[in-house]
Design a protein around this motif. Structure first.
Motif, PDB file in Angstrom:
ATOM      1  N   LEU A 163       0.870  -1.184   0.000  1.00 52.87           N
ATOM      2  CA  LEU A 163       0.000   0.000   0.000  1.00 52.87           C
ATOM      3  C   LEU A 163       0.900   1.224   0.000  1.00 52.87           C
ATOM      4  O   LEU A 163       1.971   1.222   0.624  1.00 52.87           O
ATOM      5  CB  LEU A 163      -0.909  -0.003   1.229  1.00 52.87           C
ATOM      6  CG  LEU A 163      -1.926  -1.150   1.281  1.00 52.87           C
ATOM      7  CD1 LEU A 163      -2.630  -1.155   2.634  1.00 52.87           C
ATOM      8  CD2 LEU A 163      -2.946  -1.035   0.157  1.00 52.87           C
ATOM      9  N   TYR A 164       0.425   2.269  -0.670  1.00 54.44           N
ATOM     10  CA  TYR A 164       1.296   3.418  -0.914  1.00 54.44           C
ATOM     11  C   TYR A 164       0.532   4.725  -0.727  1.00 54.44           C
ATOM     12  O   TYR A 164      -0.576   4.888  -1.238  1.00 54.44           O
ATOM     13  CB  TYR A 164       1.824   3.286  -2.342  1.00 54.44           C
ATOM     14  CG  TYR A 164       2.472   4.494  -2.944  1.00 54.44           C
ATOM     15  CD1 TYR A 164       3.636   5.019  -2.425  1.00 54.44           C
ATOM     16  CD2 TYR A 164       1.933   5.093  -4.085  1.00 54.44           C
ATOM     17  CE1 TYR A 164       4.237   6.129  -3.008  1.00 54.44           C
ATOM     18  CE2 TYR A 164       2.526   6.193  -4.673  1.00 54.44           C
ATOM     19  CZ  TYR A 164       3.675   6.700  -4.132  1.00 54.44           C
ATOM     20  OH  TYR A 164       4.269   7.789  -4.706  1.00 54.44           O
ATOM     21  N   TRP A 165       1.123   5.609   0.052  1.00 54.41           N
ATOM     22  CA  TRP A 165       0.590   6.968   0.241  1.00 54.41           C
ATOM     23  C   TRP A 165       1.667   7.948  -0.220  1.00 54.41           C
ATOM     24  O   TRP A 165       2.838   7.750   0.085  1.00 54.41           O
ATOM     25  CB  TRP A 165       0.329   7.272   1.712  1.00 54.41           C
ATOM     26  CG  TRP A 165      -0.788   6.561   2.394  1.00 54.41           C
ATOM     27  CD1 TRP A 165      -2.024   7.074   2.675  1.00 54.41           C
ATOM     28  CD2 TRP A 165      -0.782   5.233   2.956  1.00 54.41           C
ATOM     29  NE1 TRP A 165      -2.776   6.140   3.357  1.00 54.41           N
ATOM     30  CE2 TRP A 165      -2.045   5.011   3.540  1.00 54.41           C
ATOM     31  CE3 TRP A 165       0.157   4.205   3.003  1.00 54.41           C
ATOM     32  CZ2 TRP A 165      -2.384   3.818   4.169  1.00 54.41           C
ATOM     33  CZ3 TRP A 165      -0.171   3.015   3.622  1.00 54.41           C
ATOM     34  CH2 TRP A 165      -1.435   2.833   4.193  1.00 54.41           C
ATOM     35  N   ASN A 166       1.272   8.995  -0.912  1.00 52.07           N
ATOM     36  CA  ASN A 166       2.236  10.033  -1.271  1.00 52.07           C
ATOM     37  C   ASN A 166       1.511  11.355  -1.493  1.00 52.07           C
ATOM     38  O   ASN A 166       1.288  11.775  -2.626  1.00 52.07           O
ATOM     39  CB  ASN A 166       3.029   9.644  -2.522  1.00 52.07           C
ATOM     40  CG  ASN A 166       4.200  10.584  -2.784  1.00 52.07           C
ATOM     41  OD1 ASN A 166       4.532  11.411  -1.941  1.00 52.07           O
ATOM     42  ND2 ASN A 166       4.820  10.454  -3.938  1.00 52.07           N
ATOM     43  N   PHE A 223       8.198   1.606   5.156  1.00 49.71           N
ATOM     44  CA  PHE A 223       9.065   2.785   5.121  1.00 49.71           C
ATOM     45  C   PHE A 223       8.137   3.991   5.061  1.00 49.71           C
ATOM     46  O   PHE A 223       7.298   4.089   4.164  1.00 49.71           O
ATOM     47  CB  PHE A 223       9.984   2.771   3.897  1.00 49.71           C
ATOM     48  CG  PHE A 223      10.752   4.059   3.731  1.00 49.71           C
ATOM     49  CD1 PHE A 223      11.874   4.318   4.510  1.00 49.71           C
ATOM     50  CD2 PHE A 223      10.335   5.024   2.834  1.00 49.71           C
ATOM     51  CE1 PHE A 223      12.564   5.523   4.380  1.00 49.71           C
ATOM     52  CE2 PHE A 223      11.019   6.233   2.695  1.00 49.71           C
ATOM     53  CZ  PHE A 223      12.134   6.480   3.474  1.00 49.71           C
ATOM     54  N   ILE A 224       8.268   4.868   6.035  1.00 56.96           N
ATOM     55  CA  ILE A 224       7.387   6.035   6.111  1.00 56.96           C
ATOM     56  C   ILE A 224       8.231   7.288   6.280  1.00 56.96           C
ATOM     57  O   ILE A 224       9.136   7.342   7.124  1.00 56.96           O
ATOM     58  CB  ILE A 224       6.390   5.893   7.285  1.00 56.96           C
ATOM     59  CG1 ILE A 224       5.499   4.668   7.055  1.00 56.96           C
ATOM     60  CG2 ILE A 224       5.522   7.154   7.425  1.00 56.96           C
ATOM     61  CD1 ILE A 224       4.643   4.283   8.234  1.00 56.96           C
ATOM     62  N   TYR A 256       4.845  10.230   2.833  1.00 53.02           N
ATOM     63  CA  TYR A 256       5.187   9.169   1.881  1.00 53.02           C
ATOM     64  C   TYR A 256       5.232   7.883   2.696  1.00 53.02           C
ATOM     65  O   TYR A 256       5.956   7.790   3.688  1.00 53.02           O
ATOM     66  CB  TYR A 256       6.552   9.437   1.232  1.00 53.02           C
ATOM     67  CG  TYR A 256       7.011   8.325   0.309  1.00 53.02           C
ATOM     68  CD1 TYR A 256       6.895   8.440  -1.074  1.00 53.02           C
ATOM     69  CD2 TYR A 256       7.530   7.141   0.811  1.00 53.02           C
ATOM     70  CE1 TYR A 256       7.295   7.417  -1.918  1.00 53.02           C
ATOM     71  CE2 TYR A 256       7.925   6.111  -0.012  1.00 53.02           C
ATOM     72  CZ  TYR A 256       7.814   6.253  -1.375  1.00 53.02           C
ATOM     73  OH  TYR A 256       8.207   5.230  -2.214  1.00 53.02           O
ATOM     74  N   ALA A 257       4.439   6.890   2.315  1.00 43.07           N
ATOM     75  CA  ALA A 257       4.448   5.619   3.048  1.00 43.07           C
ATOM     76  C   ALA A 257       4.350   4.461   2.074  1.00 43.07           C
ATOM     77  O   ALA A 257       3.602   4.515   1.100  1.00 43.07           O
ATOM     78  CB  ALA A 257       3.286   5.575   4.038  1.00 43.07           C
TER      79      ALA A 257
END
Lengths: 188, 218
Positions: free
Chosen positions: A137-140, A159-160, A145-146
């Protein structure tokens, strides 16, 4: 001769008709019949609720002998993401044309479990399929940014980067409880 | 509940390997390693086992290569799979995840001509008809090579894995076996190194020369 053949044929047909059983079609129970999905549903997902427990705001009533009501609601963002992740199961090896591994079903299940317990206040992530076959899962956005990878063996690698600070590690994940560290870091 | 890693063990192991090679003069045949691992789905692990710590960056890995990849060179990462984009069309760092498994293909822009790029795109299309050329990312070799994990360990090696049809072909591979959380960081760093992953659309790449040639074949 013709008369004999005709009589013989008629006799065979009558015999066949008397011996042959009726076509074997399984009986469909009424409770199953009435669960056929309606054509005029309003959402992509409709819940069937017996009238005894349905709320007063419920809308349509189904015909037949059984009365059920539908609770109309829109699909949640989490459900959309879960649907997207589950579609990874349909892909084969080399899904990217560069020799990627077939998506791992165990990793997909873990990602689905994770999204299911995501707090409503947390931004919705993008599902990501890696060449190894693992789901992530990806946040940006908004200074966050995760990248959270589901390793398929009950572990999560993350990695965050949030407001300039970097955090990473490997956690165990039991599919029912959001790891506190992630709740804190992603929820910022 | 974070699992403890042993960075000291990894450093010691790497150091011993370097000393062993230095004192016993162990040589590596990088072209042989390239040939042997070419069809291996875990090609990167094979390279690490036989030539750790980017040793083969100093030698040609292919007889078709014009020379090792220099730090000043620009690298182009061609993106094919729509799976690497989110619903809003933004790229995801998964586009670099091959550095862990098969090696992440790149084109050496200073060497490549339009024929080489065309051959590379055609090869991917032949491999999987569901893919489409989405665009190109650019990064500088020196920036990629300077990506470190945990502050002091080089994470990415860049090799000149040319083939006959495409002498400009290269690959980015991890330099050693890292923990999974390190990979997530490496994906991020690659994402940043490739100009924050701003994609050049195919019709704009090389003035549209490759794109026009492709579309004329359809």
């Amino acid at each position: 001769m013709n008369t004999f053949v005709t009589a013989s044929t008629v006799a065979k047909v009558l015999l066949a008709l008397s011996v042959t059983q009726a076509p074997t079609v399984a009986h469909i129970n009424d409770p199953l019949l009435q669960q056929v999905r309606p054509n005029n549903r309003n959402t992509s997902r409709t819940m069937f609720v017996p009238t005894s427990v349905a709320s007063a705001t419920s809308a349509t009533t189904v015909a037949n002998d059984y009365s059920y009501e539908f609770i109309n609601r829109t699909t949640t963002p989490q459900e959309n993401i879960i649907g997207e992740i589950r579609q990874f199961n349909l892909l084969d090896a080399n899904w990217d044309g560069e020799g990627a591994f077939k998506p791992k079903s165990t990793s997909i299940k873990e990602a689905v479990s994770f999204v299911r317990i995501l707090d409503d206040k947390i931004a919705i992530p993008d599902p990501m399929l890696l060449a190894s076959g693992n789901t992530a899962l990806y946040w940006n956005e908004g200074g966050l940014y995760a990248d959270i990878e589901f390793l398929g063996d009950g572990r999560i690698a993350y990695f965050i980067k949030s407001n300039g600070d970097k955090h990473k590690g490997i956690l165990t994940f039991d599919s029912e409880k959001m790891p506190a560290v992630l709740q804190t870091l992603i929820g910022v | 509940m974070t699992q403890k890693k042993c960075p000291l063990c990894s450093k010691l192991s790497s150091g011993f390997r370097k000393l062993y090679r230095r004192f016993f003069g162990v040589d590596v045949d990088c072209q042989d390693i390239n040939r042997r691992t070419l069809d291996d789905s875990q090609r990167v692990s094979g390279i690490i086992a036989d030539a750790p710590d980017c040793v083969c960056e100093k030698f040609r890995m292919s007889e078709h290569s014009p020379g090792v990849v220099e730090n000043s060179e620009f690298l182009a990462r061609f993106v094919f799979s729509p799976m690497h984009f989110n619903r809003n069309g933004k790229l995801k760092p998964s586009v670099f995840s091959h550095v862990q498994t098969r090696g992440c293909s790149i084109q050496r822009e200073s060497i490549a001509n339009n024929d080489h790029a065309f051959a590379m795109v055609q090869e991917v299309f032949n491999s999987n008809s569901d893919t489409a050329w989405q665009g190109v990312l650019f990064g500088q070799c020196g920036d990629v090579r300077s990506i470190m994990v945990n502050g002091n360990r080089r994470s990415i090696c860049i090799y000149d894995t040319a083939d006959q049809e495409n002498p400009a072909h290269g690959e980015m591979c991890q330099s050693e076996h890292f923990e999974e959380d390190d990979f997530a960081e490496i994906r991020h760093d690659l994402f940043v190194a490739f100009a924050n992953s701003n994609l050049t659309p195919p019709p704009e790449y090389r003035g549209g020369a490759v794109w026009n040639r492709l579309t004329s074949h359809i």
